[in-house]
Design a protein around this motif. Structure first.
Motif, PDB file in Angstrom:
ATOM      1  N   HIS A  77       0.802  -1.222   0.000  1.00  0.00           N
ATOM      2  CA  HIS A  77       0.000   0.000   0.000  1.00  0.00           C
ATOM      3  C   HIS A  77       0.838   1.277   0.000  1.00  0.00           C
ATOM      4  CE1 HIS A  77      -3.723  -2.239   0.591  1.00  0.00           C
ATOM      5  NE2 HIS A  77      -3.129  -2.920   1.553  1.00  0.00           N
ATOM      6  N   TRP A  78       2.169   1.158  -0.166  1.00  0.00           N
ATOM      7  CA  TRP A  78       2.994   2.363  -0.043  1.00  0.00           C
ATOM      8  C   TRP A  78       4.103   2.403  -1.094  1.00  0.00           C
ATOM      9  CZ3 TRP A  78       0.865   5.829   3.000  1.00  0.00           C
ATOM     10  CH2 TRP A  78       0.061   5.388   4.051  1.00  0.00           C
ATOM     11  N   GLY A 103       0.146   6.600  -1.258  1.00  0.00           N
ATOM     12  CA  GLY A 103      -0.696   5.571  -0.670  1.00  0.00           C
ATOM     13  C   GLY A 103      -1.472   4.856  -1.763  1.00  0.00           C
ATOM     14  N   LYS A 149      -4.661   5.853  -6.040  1.00  0.00           N
ATOM     15  CA  LYS A 149      -3.487   6.343  -5.325  1.00  0.00           C
ATOM     16  C   LYS A 149      -3.730   7.765  -4.827  1.00  0.00           C
ATOM     17  CE  LYS A 149      -0.431   3.667  -8.365  1.00  0.00           C
ATOM     18  NZ  LYS A 149       0.718   3.729  -9.307  1.00  0.00           N
TER      19      LYS A 149
END
Length: 274
Positions: free
Chosen positions: A81-82, A152, A163
Motif C-alpha cells: 500500500h505504499w 498511498g 493512489k
C-alpha cells in the motif's frame, strides 16, 4: 464449457485482459512518462516603480492561464500500500499583458536663453525637462521543478488501483518581461547654448526625438510548495499501466509581477514496472 468461460479464455489468450497470473512483485521500481494540461490562475496586478527620475506603472491581467506540460516519474513501491516517487516536471508557461505608463521621466536640466535690451543673448531661467508616455507590457512565467512524494495505494481489483499522493516540490519560476513604449517628440524652445565654432552664446531649440522604445528582462524565483494529488491506474499488462491523475502545487511563486497561486495539473501517464 459455458460461453462466459470461453469468452474469458479467448480474451486472456488475445491479451485483452490483464495478465494477473504472473503479477508484478509488490516490491519493485517503476518509471512513468506523462502529458498534462495545467492551470495557473494569476490575479490582476497593479504595480509602480521608480524609473529614470519618474514613475513607471503596470496594469496587468492574465491572458493565458492554461498550458500543456509533462513530467517524468521514478518510483519505488516498497509495500503493498505504499510507495515513494521523485518527479521532474514542466508546468507550462503563463502570460499576463496590460498597459504601461511612464510619468515624469527626467530628461535633463537646461538653461533658457533670452535677449537683453541690447539684443544680446544672455542666460535666463533654468528648467528641468520631463516626458510622460504610454505603452504596453507582457510578462511570461515558466514553471519547472522537482518533487518528492509519498504514495498511498488502494488496490480496487487486481488491475485497478487508486493512489493518493502528498509531498513537497522545488519550483523554479522564470519570468520574462517585455515593455514596448511610444516615446514622444519633446521640443525645448530657446535653450541657452554656445556656438561650437565661434564660442558665442546663442539661443537654440533642443529636440528629444521620439520613437518606439523596447526593453526586456528576466528573473528567476523559487518556491517550495506543498503537493497533493490523486491517481487512478489501470494495469493493462504485467509490466505496464496507464493512469489518469490530478495534482496541485500549492502557492507557487508567480514570477516578477504575479502573486503566488496554485498550479493545478491533470493528465495521462504511462508507467513501466520492473
Amino acid at each position: 464449457m459455458s460461453r462466459l468461460k470461453l469468452t474469458i479464455l479467448t480474451m486472456l489468450g488475445a491479451g485483452l485482459l490483464p495478465m494477473v497470473a504472473k503479477a508484478q512483485p509488490i516490491t519493485h521500481l517503476y518509471f512513468g512518462l506523462a502529458g498534462s494540461e495545467s492551470t495557473f490562475e494569476q490575479s490582476a496586478v497593479q504595480a509602480s516603480y521608480s524609473y529614470l527620475g519618474g514613475v513607471e506603472a503596470f496594469d496587468l491581467t492574465s491572458s493565458n492561464d492554461e498550458d500543456g506540460g509533462w513530467h517524468l516519474t521514478y518510483g519505488y513501491q516498497f509495500r503493498k500500500h505504499w510507495a515513494v516517487e521523485a518527479q521532474i516536471f514542466d508546468g507550462g508557461k503563463y502570460k499576463m499583458v496590460g498597459s504601461h505608463q511612464v510619468a515624469d521621466q527626467y530628461l535633463g536640466y537646461y538653461t533658457l536663453g533670452v535677449l537683453d535690451a541690447g539684443g544680446n543673448v544672455v542666460e535666463g531661467d533654468a528648467v528641468d525637462v520631463f516626458a510622460s508616455y504610454d505603452g504596453y507590457s507582457v510578462s511570461t512565467v515558466h514553471q519547472q521543478g522537482l518533487s518528492v512524494l509519498g504514495v498511498g495505494i488502494l488496490p480496487v481489483t487486481r488491475w485497478l488501483y487508486l493512489k493518493a499522493k502528498l509531498g513537497f516540490g522545488l519550483v523554479s519560476s522564470t519570468s520574462e518581461v517585455k515593455i514596448i513604449d511610444q516615446f514622444p517628440d519633446v521640443l525645448l524652445l530657446g535653450s541657452y547654448e554656445f556656438d561650437p565654432v565661434t564660442g558665442d552664446p546663442v539661443i537654440a531649440d533642443v529636440l528629444f526625438p521620439g520613437g518606439e522604445s523596447k526593453r526586456s528582462g528576466t528573473a528567476t524565483d523559487t518556491s517550495i510548495p506543498l503537493i497533493y494529488g490523486l491517481e487512478a491506474s489501470l494495469r493493462w499488462q504485467r509490466d505496464w499501466d496507464i493512469s489518469l491523475f490530478w495534482q496541485v502545487f500549492s502557492e507557487v511563486d508567480g514570477g516578477f509581477f504575479g502573486d503566488s497561486a496554485d498550479l493545478e495539473t491533470m493528465g495521462v501517464q504511462v508507467t513501466f514496472h520492473y
